[in-house]
Design a protein around this motif. Structure first.
Motif, mmCIF file in Angstrom:
data_model
loop_
_atom_site.group_PDB
_atom_site.id
_atom_site.type_symbol
_atom_site.label_atom_id
_atom_site.label_comp_id
_atom_site.label_asym_id
_atom_site.label_seq_id
_atom_site.Cartn_x
_atom_site.Cartn_y
_atom_site.Cartn_z
ATOM 1 N N GLN A 80 -4.940 4.906 -6.675
ATOM 2 C CA GLN A 80 -3.838 5.776 -6.341
ATOM 3 C C GLN A 80 -3.318 6.903 -5.353
ATOM 4 O OE1 GLN A 80 -3.375 8.387 -10.536
ATOM 5 N NE2 GLN A 80 -2.457 6.378 -11.556
ATOM 6 N N SER A 82 -0.174 6.025 -1.514
ATOM 7 C CA SER A 82 0.351 6.098 -1.050
ATOM 8 C C SER A 82 0.191 4.748 1.110
ATOM 9 C CB SER A 82 1.707 7.313 -0.343
ATOM 10 O OG SER A 82 0.879 7.770 0.382
ATOM 11 N N TYR A 83 0.405 4.703 1.031
ATOM 12 C CA TYR A 83 0.371 3.278 2.239
ATOM 13 C C TYR A 83 0.881 4.831 3.491
ATOM 14 C CZ TYR A 83 -0.563 -1.061 -0.019
ATOM 15 O OH TYR A 83 -1.001 -1.853 -1.316
ATOM 16 N N ASP A 111 -4.395 9.508 -3.664
ATOM 17 C CA ASP A 111 -4.105 11.122 -4.220
ATOM 18 C C ASP A 111 -5.367 11.709 -4.165
ATOM 19 O OD1 ASP A 111 -1.746 10.257 -4.010
ATOM 20 O OD2 ASP A 111 -1.057 9.870 -6.098
ATOM 21 N N THR A 139 7.044 2.268 0.302
ATOM 22 C CA THR A 139 6.572 3.959 1.098
ATOM 23 C C THR A 139 6.699 4.574 -0.760
ATOM 24 O OG1 THR A 139 9.269 4.387 1.094
ATOM 25 C CG2 THR A 139 7.636 3.365 3.080
ATOM 26 N N GLY A 140 6.273 5.858 -0.786
ATOM 27 C CA GLY A 140 6.081 6.487 -1.362
ATOM 28 C C GLY A 140 4.259 5.945 -2.566
ATOM 29 N N PRO A 141 4.178 6.982 -3.380
ATOM 30 C CA PRO A 141 3.362 6.289 -4.900
ATOM 31 C C PRO A 141 3.631 5.103 -5.463
ATOM 32 C CG PRO A 141 4.923 8.746 -4.387
ATOM 33 C CD PRO A 141 5.242 8.487 -3.723
ATOM 34 N N VAL A 142 2.203 4.936 -5.168
ATOM 35 C CA VAL A 142 2.726 3.836 -6.017
ATOM 36 C C VAL A 142 0.482 3.040 -6.405
ATOM 37 C CG1 VAL A 142 3.267 1.957 -4.295
ATOM 38 C CG2 VAL A 142 1.534 3.149 -3.756
#
Length: 305
Positions: A80, A82-83, A111, A139-142
């Motif tokens: 978990q 982000s790029y 994270d 973008t953002g959390p993945v």
């Protein structure tokens, strides 16, 4: 040792050097190279086989101070984070289904953890070797489902071509320095259907390959080389022995013929002309050897009257 002196001739010295050097290479380089590849391939196949049936684990369970352990390669993990935007790198000279391809590498910040490189998959070149346009990482959390991979070595320096950073190996230290991140050793390879994924890179085939048989063949060649040299030495000795025997037989026959000729000459009587005394003696002996009919014949023709 006199019989082996021919081995000191240049051609035999060269032959011996070549045979022994080839045997040395077979035992010290060629056979270990193939047997080593067989060992590494078998170990890789075992890791892949175990990973296929295993459930994914959090990436923090396999992280170490130096990145990922070698025994964890191909293991499925869940990450978990982000790029990192605008930090893609293309890996050149890759092959997908026997076609040239690029692989896309993007840094990923875990994270509460370090940065790791992610192999998002492959793209095929256009217009020869030019890389195509491809979708940027989200973008953002993945949350990513991926497999752990070990870092590759470096062969060449990164280049900028067609507006893209391009590298020849997936080396976190080299790529991290080029894009400005501090990446851990090792990287992640995305499974199918993951955020930011491109063309799926399939798992390698788990067949053992021909490396074991190749290694055994090199060992056999290493044994055959000195045996072949010994065979040629033995054949040369046998040929020389046969030639020497034939020569001795020929010389013996010539000596026997010469002795026979000398004996024949010794046995011949020496011819000399008779002396006057021998002539008179022979004439007297001839006159005395007349038969009883000689007086009658002489009386008939009146020679004794």
């Amino acid at each position: 040792m006199e019989k082996l002196r021919f081995l000191l001739r240049p051609k035999w010295l060269v032959l011996a050097a070549v045979a022994l050097a080839f045997a040395f290479l077979c035992f010290s380089v060629l056979a270990p190279w193939q047997l080593g590849k067989n060992t590494s391939t078998s170990a890789r196949n075992d890791l892949i086989t175990r990973s296929v049936g295993a459930d994914p684990v959090p990436i923090t369970d396999v992280l170490t101070a130096n990145g990922f352990a070698a025994d964890d390669e191909w293991r499925r993990v869940i990450a978990q984070g982000s790029y990192v935007e605008n930090s893609d790198a293309l890996v050149r000279l890759r092959s997908i289904r026997e076609q040239p391809a690029y692989e896309v590498i993007t840094p990923f910040v875990i994270d509460g953890g370090p940065t790791v490189l992610v192999n998002r998959g492959y793209v095929l070149p256009v217009e020869g070797t030019r890389p195509p346009e491809f979708a940027a990482a989200p973008t953002g959390p993945v949350t990513l489902d991926a497999r752990v991979r070990q870092a590759e070595g470096t062969s060449r320096e990164p280049i900028q071509e067609d507006g893209r950073l391009q590298v020849y190996n997936i080396n976190p230290e080299q790529i991290g320095a080029a894009v400005g991140v501090d990446a851990i050793d090792g990287y992640l390879q995305l499974d199918d259907g993951q955020p930011g994924g491109l063309g799926l890179i399939e798992l390698p085939q788990t067949d053992a390959g021909p490396y074991l048989s190749y290694g055994l063949q090199w060992l056999a060649f290493g044994i055959m080389a000195p045996l072949g040299l010994a065979y040629f030495v033995r054949a040369e000795l046998r040929e020389r022995r046969m030639s020497r025997t034939e020569m001795n037989d020929a010389m013996s026959d010539q000596s026997d013929r010469t002795s026979d000729d000398d004996s024949a000459l010794d046995d011949e009587e020496e011819f000399t002309l008779p002396t006057r005394r021998e002539k008179r003696a022979r004439a007297r002996a001839a006159s005395q050897a007349r038969t009883p009919t000689d007086p009658r014949l002489a009386d008939r023709y009146g020679k004794n009257r």
